[in-house]
Design a protein around this motif. Structure first.
Motif, PDB file in Angstrom:
ATOM      1  N   ASP A  94       0.813  -1.217   0.000  1.00  0.00           N
ATOM      2  CA  ASP A  94       0.000   0.000   0.000  1.00  0.00           C
ATOM      3  C   ASP A  94       0.848   1.269   0.000  1.00  0.00           C
ATOM      4  N   LYS A  95       2.146   1.126   0.294  1.00  0.00           N
ATOM      5  CA  LYS A  95       3.043   2.288   0.272  1.00  0.00           C
ATOM      6  C   LYS A  95       3.578   2.557  -1.139  1.00  0.00           C
ATOM      7  N   ARG A  96       3.408   1.619  -2.039  1.00  0.00           N
ATOM      8  CA  ARG A  96       3.903   1.775  -3.405  1.00  0.00           C
ATOM      9  C   ARG A  96       2.831   2.439  -4.275  1.00  0.00           C
ATOM     10  N   GLN A  97       3.261   3.242  -5.221  1.00  0.00           N
ATOM     11  CA  GLN A  97       2.338   3.854  -6.183  1.00  0.00           C
ATOM     12  C   GLN A  97       1.717   2.751  -7.022  1.00  0.00           C
ATOM     13  N   TYR A 120      10.905   1.654 -21.449  1.00  0.00           N
ATOM     14  CA  TYR A 120      11.761   2.113 -20.342  1.00  0.00           C
ATOM     15  C   TYR A 120      12.844   1.114 -19.971  1.00  0.00           C
ATOM     16  N   LEU A 121      12.542  -0.192 -20.136  1.00  0.00           N
ATOM     17  CA  LEU A 121      13.405  -1.219 -19.561  1.00  0.00           C
ATOM     18  C   LEU A 121      14.668  -1.499 -20.381  1.00  0.00           C
ATOM     19  N   ARG A 122      14.559  -1.469 -21.703  1.00  0.00           N
ATOM     20  CA  ARG A 122      15.693  -1.883 -22.538  1.00  0.00           C
ATOM     21  C   ARG A 122      16.989  -1.132 -22.234  1.00  0.00           C
ATOM     22  N   PHE A 172      19.482  -9.813  -7.541  1.00  0.00           N
ATOM     23  CA  PHE A 172      18.515  -9.399  -6.534  1.00  0.00           C
ATOM     24  C   PHE A 172      18.387  -7.878  -6.447  1.00  0.00           C
ATOM     25  N   LYS A 173      19.526  -7.184  -6.507  1.00  0.00           N
ATOM     26  CA  LYS A 173      19.466  -5.722  -6.369  1.00  0.00           C
ATOM     27  C   LYS A 173      18.787  -5.062  -7.569  1.00  0.00           C
ATOM     28  N   ASP A 174      18.777  -5.767  -8.712  1.00  0.00           N
ATOM     29  CA  ASP A 174      18.137  -5.203  -9.910  1.00  0.00           C
ATOM     30  C   ASP A 174      16.614  -5.342  -9.892  1.00  0.00           C
ATOM     31  N   ILE A 175      16.076  -6.112  -8.940  1.00  0.00           N
ATOM     32  CA  ILE A 175      14.616  -6.226  -8.846  1.00  0.00           C
ATOM     33  C   ILE A 175      14.009  -4.853  -8.581  1.00  0.00           C
ATOM     34  N   GLU A 176      14.513  -4.176  -7.564  1.00  0.00           N
ATOM     35  CA  GLU A 176      13.989  -2.846  -7.239  1.00  0.00           C
ATOM     36  C   GLU A 176      14.404  -1.797  -8.264  1.00  0.00           C
ATOM     37  N   MET A 210      10.638  -3.430 -10.424  1.00  0.00           N
ATOM     38  CA  MET A 210       9.569  -2.782  -9.668  1.00  0.00           C
ATOM     39  C   MET A 210       9.124  -1.425 -10.221  1.00  0.00           C
ATOM     40  N   PRO A 211      10.019  -0.625 -10.804  1.00  0.00           N
ATOM     41  CA  PRO A 211       9.536   0.648 -11.375  1.00  0.00           C
ATOM     42  C   PRO A 211       8.527   0.472 -12.503  1.00  0.00           C
ATOM     43  N   GLY A 212       8.486  -0.725 -13.108  1.00  0.00           N
ATOM     44  CA  GLY A 212       7.552  -0.961 -14.199  1.00  0.00           C
ATOM     45  C   GLY A 212       6.418  -1.908 -13.852  1.00  0.00           C
TER      46      GLY A 212
END
Length: 482
Positions: A25-28, A37-39, A57-61, A65-67
């Motif tokens: 619920d804290k995420r948009q 955006y991702l490429r 793992f660090k690339d998940i966020e 997650m931004p997409g």
């Protein structure tokens, strides 16, 4: 990655997923990204050398997650519920760990047998007629498909095969091609687009049956279309009735439609993809009255029954109708217990995952009463939102609110409502999608998240109401300037 590292990383991933869901619920709810955006964020090619789990793992966020549109956010009110629960997630983990491809009994006996029993459990929960259950000696039975779209396609193809064989036996002078050219399928003008797609794949004509003022198909409307087509030499063979249409959750009148289909030798398939889960509640079971006339029936536990995607439950009265249409038995699929079942003959793909584990975990860990309360809570919240809309004279309700879906709009033009929806989704505090009901552009408000509460409904309405106030001021100013 060896077993020791898998244990460590698996625990880290479980913690990550639990944190994600607990704090979603804290995420948009809807992302800020644009197409493509991702490429630029990832390499052009796969790495030649292995990378560490930490790097991935660090690339998940950073990248994923931004997409992500957060379907399980309590501020997500678009489309339909996308069910999820911790028991289902654990079962999916076990499914991936076992990794069987259960196309036949011999390929994984537990996979086949648990699915058969779970579909009987589920069928009994919604009080399906006994003919649809496998039991020990039944002619019917259930199967898990990937989606309701697949279930509709499977039913249509089975109906096509059955009808061609029947007509050929009655009129042997007709070729299969001649019969195919005269076959016609039918569905409501409110039916999901997947029904039309099934007819496209099945290479048969399809016609929409006009719905009434409640967006439901009644018997007289179907009879009129059938009589016209039969007089023109066409062969009606398939009707898809909808219980809980996508635009507004309306219900076709099964008790009128079923006897007509039975009399005319038309396969009646019932698509209850969204609404079907509610039939586990006795107070909503009457909406399924008439299912006894159907040849096949489908709903999606992965929409509203806390079983995560994909898990679409389908039943047939006579499994021989499916097997007769799709059975091929190459040597590598044959085994010493052929009579024990090959689900590959009930579906499009050969392989299948151990999806019944999700049902087994969820049904046992929630129980029928827990699942009933989940459905009832969502229905109560939809009526709460409906009440808030009705208190504001600027808005109108556009269809009866039956199960968890409210169709509403500002009183005024379609352009005004299109502008309101644009404002809502651009603000990205909640997420909605529209539909058309006759000539009206309508906003759909679906109760979706497992974690949604009354406070989220109140917030959503206050947000919509304020955006409507701002929009109407702008429209009035523009009107005066013109």
């Amino acid at each position: 990655m060896d077993a020791a590292e898998f244990r460590k990383r698996g625990k880290e991933m479980v913690d990550y997923v639990a944190d994600y869901l607990e704090k979603i619920d804290k995420r948009q709810v809807f992302p800020d990204v644009e197409p493509g955006y991702l490429r630029p964020l990832i390499a052009d090619c796969a790495p030649q050398e292995p990378e560490s789990f930490e790097d991935v793992f660090k690339d998940i966020e950073k990248i994923i997650m931004p997409g992500v549109t957060h379907w399980h956010s309590p501020y997500f009110f678009a489309y339909f519920p996308a069910a999820s629960s911790f028991p289902a997630l654990l079962a999916d983990m076990l499914c991936g760990g076992i990794g069987c491809v259960g196309f036949s009994w011999a390929a994984s006996p537990a996979c086949t047998e648990l699915e058969t029993v779970m579909l009987d459990w589920l069928g009994k929960m919604i009080n399906l007629p006994q003919e649809f259950l496998a039991g020990k000696d039944g002619q019917g039975g259930g199967v898990i498909q990937g989606s309701a779209s697949e279930a509709t396609l499977i039913s249509l193809l089975a109906a096509r095969t059955k009808t061609i064989r029947r007509v050929q036996s009655e009129k042997p002078e007709l070729t299969e091609a001649e019969i195919m050219g005269r076959l016609v399928a039918y569905a409501s003008d409110q039916a999901h687009s997947s029904v039309e797609r099934a007819a496209l794949i099945g290479a048969v004509k399809i016609k929409n049956v006009p719905s009434d003022d409640t967006f439901s198909v009644c018997g007289s409307a179907l009879r009129k279309v059938l009589d016209e087509d039969k007089a023109a030499g066409l062969i009606p063979f398939f009707f898809c009735a909808t219980l809980g249409t996508t635009p507004c959750c309306s219900f076709d009148k099964l008790l009128e439609l079923g006897p007509i289909c039975n009399k005319e030798n038309i396969w009646m398939h019932i698509d209850a993809a969204y609404a079907g889960s509610a039939f586990i509640c006795p107070e909503f079971r009457h909406l399924l009255n008439g299912v006894e006339f159907a040849d096949s029936f489908n709903f999606n536990p992965h929409k509203w029954l806390l079983v995560n995607f994909d898990c679409s439950a389908m039943w047939v009265k006579k499994r021989s109708d499916l097997i007769g249409a799709f059975k091929l038995e190459p040597l590598y699929l044959q085994h010493h217990h052929q009579e024990s079942g090959n689900f590959t003959h009930w579906q499009i793909p050969l392989g299948r995952r151990f999806r019944s584990l999700k049902l087994w975990f969820v049904l046992r860990m929630y129980g029928v009463k827990g699942l009933q309360e989940h459905i009832r809570k969502h229905v109560r919240l939809s009526h709460q939102f409906e009440h808030l809309v009705l208190q504001d004279e600027r808005f109108e309700i556009c269809a009866e609110v039956v199960l968890g879906l409210v169709c509403f709009r500002l009183k005024g033009s379609n352009k005004l409502n299109e502008a309101l929806l644009k404002s809502i989704n651009e603000a990205k505090k909640i997420h909605l999608v529209p539909c058309h009901l006759r000539e009206k552009f309508v906003l759909r408000f679906a109760i979706c998240s497992r974690t949604v509460e009354s406070t989220h409904i109140k917030f959503a309405w206050q947000h919509i109401s304020q955006l409507a106030t701002d929009l109407l001021k702008t429209w009035e100013q523009n009107h005066h300037q013109q």
